[in-house]
Structures are given as structure tokens and as C-alpha cells.
Design a protein around this motif. Structure first.
Motif, mmCIF file in Angstrom:
data_model
loop_
_atom_site.group_PDB
_atom_site.id
_atom_site.type_symbol
_atom_site.label_atom_id
_atom_site.label_comp_id
_atom_site.label_asym_id
_atom_site.label_seq_id
_atom_site.Cartn_x
_atom_site.Cartn_y
_atom_site.Cartn_z
ATOM 1 N N ASN A 5 0.849 -1.172 0.000
ATOM 2 C CA ASN A 5 0.000 0.000 0.000
ATOM 3 C C ASN A 5 0.892 1.231 0.000
ATOM 4 O O ASN A 5 1.701 1.428 0.906
ATOM 5 C CB ASN A 5 -0.905 0.014 1.236
ATOM 6 C CG ASN A 5 -1.946 -1.073 1.182
ATOM 7 O OD1 ASN A 5 -2.424 -1.409 0.109
ATOM 8 N ND2 ASN A 5 -2.284 -1.632 2.322
ATOM 9 N N TYR A 6 0.752 2.040 -1.013
ATOM 10 C CA TYR A 6 1.545 3.244 -1.141
ATOM 11 C C TYR A 6 0.721 4.448 -0.723
ATOM 12 O O TYR A 6 -0.486 4.499 -0.952
ATOM 13 C CB TYR A 6 1.994 3.438 -2.598
ATOM 14 C CG TYR A 6 2.971 2.398 -3.084
ATOM 15 C CD1 TYR A 6 4.319 2.485 -2.758
ATOM 16 C CD2 TYR A 6 2.549 1.341 -3.876
ATOM 17 C CE1 TYR A 6 5.220 1.531 -3.214
ATOM 18 C CE2 TYR A 6 3.444 0.390 -4.334
ATOM 19 C CZ TYR A 6 4.777 0.494 -3.996
ATOM 20 O OH TYR A 6 5.669 -0.440 -4.444
ATOM 21 N N THR A 7 1.382 5.432 -0.123
ATOM 22 C CA THR A 7 0.705 6.684 0.183
ATOM 23 C C THR A 7 0.592 7.481 -1.111
ATOM 24 O O THR A 7 1.262 7.181 -2.111
ATOM 25 C CB THR A 7 1.489 7.505 1.220
ATOM 26 O OG1 THR A 7 2.748 7.874 0.662
ATOM 27 C CG2 THR A 7 1.685 6.722 2.512
ATOM 28 N N VAL A 8 -0.229 8.510 -1.076
ATOM 29 C CA VAL A 8 -0.422 9.331 -2.265
ATOM 30 C C VAL A 8 0.893 9.993 -2.664
ATOM 31 O O VAL A 8 1.224 10.083 -3.854
ATOM 32 C CB VAL A 8 -1.516 10.393 -2.005
ATOM 33 C CG1 VAL A 8 -1.670 11.301 -3.194
ATOM 34 C CG2 VAL A 8 -2.832 9.723 -1.672
ATOM 35 N N GLU A 9 1.666 10.431 -1.681
ATOM 36 C CA GLU A 9 2.956 11.062 -1.979
ATOM 37 C C GLU A 9 3.909 10.075 -2.654
ATOM 38 O O GLU A 9 4.608 10.425 -3.606
ATOM 39 C CB GLU A 9 3.593 11.613 -0.690
ATOM 40 C CG GLU A 9 2.884 12.817 -0.117
ATOM 41 C CD GLU A 9 1.710 12.462 0.788
ATOM 42 O OE1 GLU A 9 1.510 11.261 1.078
ATOM 43 O OE2 GLU A 9 0.973 13.381 1.182
ATOM 44 N N GLN A 10 3.921 8.825 -2.183
ATOM 45 C CA GLN A 10 4.780 7.807 -2.777
ATOM 46 C C GLN A 10 4.343 7.494 -4.203
ATOM 47 O O GLN A 10 5.182 7.278 -5.081
ATOM 48 C CB GLN A 10 4.752 6.527 -1.944
ATOM 49 C CG GLN A 10 5.442 6.647 -0.608
ATOM 50 C CD GLN A 10 5.237 5.424 0.258
ATOM 51 O OE1 GLN A 10 4.206 4.753 0.172
ATOM 52 N NE2 GLN A 10 6.215 5.139 1.118
ATOM 53 N N THR A 55 2.784 16.905 -4.679
ATOM 54 C CA THR A 55 2.554 16.319 -3.360
ATOM 55 C C THR A 55 1.699 17.239 -2.501
ATOM 56 O O THR A 55 0.886 16.767 -1.703
ATOM 57 C CB THR A 55 3.880 16.017 -2.648
ATOM 58 O OG1 THR A 55 4.690 17.183 -2.641
ATOM 59 C CG2 THR A 55 4.617 14.891 -3.324
ATOM 60 N N ARG A 59 -1.851 16.242 -0.630
ATOM 61 C CA ARG A 59 -2.152 16.455 0.783
ATOM 62 C C ARG A 59 -3.449 17.239 0.943
ATOM 63 O O ARG A 59 -4.283 16.932 1.786
ATOM 64 C CB ARG A 59 -1.008 17.209 1.466
ATOM 65 C CG ARG A 59 0.097 16.294 1.901
ATOM 66 C CD ARG A 59 1.099 17.006 2.796
ATOM 67 N NE ARG A 59 2.412 16.661 2.296
ATOM 68 C CZ ARG A 59 3.250 17.501 1.691
ATOM 69 N NH1 ARG A 59 2.927 18.756 1.547
ATOM 70 N NH2 ARG A 59 4.415 17.079 1.265
ATOM 71 N N LYS A 62 -6.409 15.040 0.306
ATOM 72 C CA LYS A 62 -6.661 14.157 1.436
ATOM 73 C C LYS A 62 -7.387 14.906 2.555
ATOM 74 O O LYS A 62 -8.331 14.382 3.155
ATOM 75 C CB LYS A 62 -5.341 13.587 1.963
ATOM 76 C CG LYS A 62 -5.512 12.424 2.904
ATOM 77 C CD LYS A 62 -4.205 11.944 3.482
ATOM 78 C CE LYS A 62 -3.214 11.523 2.418
ATOM 79 N NZ LYS A 62 -1.974 10.984 2.977
#
Length: 93
Positions: A5-10, A55, A59, A62
Motif C-alpha cells: 500500500n503506497y501513500t499518495v505522496e509515494q 505532493t 495532501r 486528502k
């Protein structure tokens, strides 16, 4: 293969890395994705969803989603309260 599971930033960083591999090193998207450990289908799905974002935009998105969920919950609670009050008010004692 285990699912990550990747974060949105990743995700945004991975999208930029694929673009760099394709433009600077003359690789295909499939080769660049394979090097980064993601499938081509995942790349295209991510690009569709997060294609033009920074990024900071991610954020902000989110935060807006959290606020939207909170507001929807408040509206649902108020609608329930109104419904209960109408039921109580409609009965003749």
C-alpha cells in the motif's frame, strides 16, 4: 507477490520516476514499471487518478476528503434527528 500500500505522496514520486526513466533513459513504460516494482496496469490507474498532481495537491485532496466525510456524517445525523422529531411531533398525545 505481496501487495504494497503506497501513500499518495509515494505514488506521485513513482509516477515521476517512470516519466524520468522513459524520457531520459529511453525505456518503455513496461520496463520502467518493472524496475520500480509496479505493474503497468497500476501505473496507468495511478496516472489517471494522480496524473497532474504535486505532493502538496495530494495532501490538500486528502484533507478535503476527510472534511467531506465529516460533513456528510453531520448531515446524516441531522437528518436522523429531524426525522425523529417529526415522528414524535406527528403523534397526538
Amino acid at each position: 507477490m505481496a501487495r504494497k500500500n503506497y501513500t499518495v505522496e509515494q505514488i506521485i514520486v513513482k509516477l515521476r520516476e517512470v516519466e524520468l526513466h522513459c524520457s531520459n533513459q529511453d525505456k518503455t513504460i513496461a520496463e520502467a514499471c518493472r524496475e520500480l516494482g509496479i505493474t503497468e496496469q497500476t501505473y496507468y490507474r495511478w496516472r489517471k487518478e494522480y496524473g497532474g498532481m504535486n505532493t502538496s495537491d495530494a495532501r490538500r485532496m486528502k484533507e478535503l476528503e476527510k472534511e467531506n466525510a465529516r460533513l456528510k456524517k453531520l448531515v446524516a445525523e441531522q437528518a436522523l434527528d429531524i426525522s425523529i422529531l417529526r415522528d414524535v411531533n406527528s403523534k397526538n398525545f
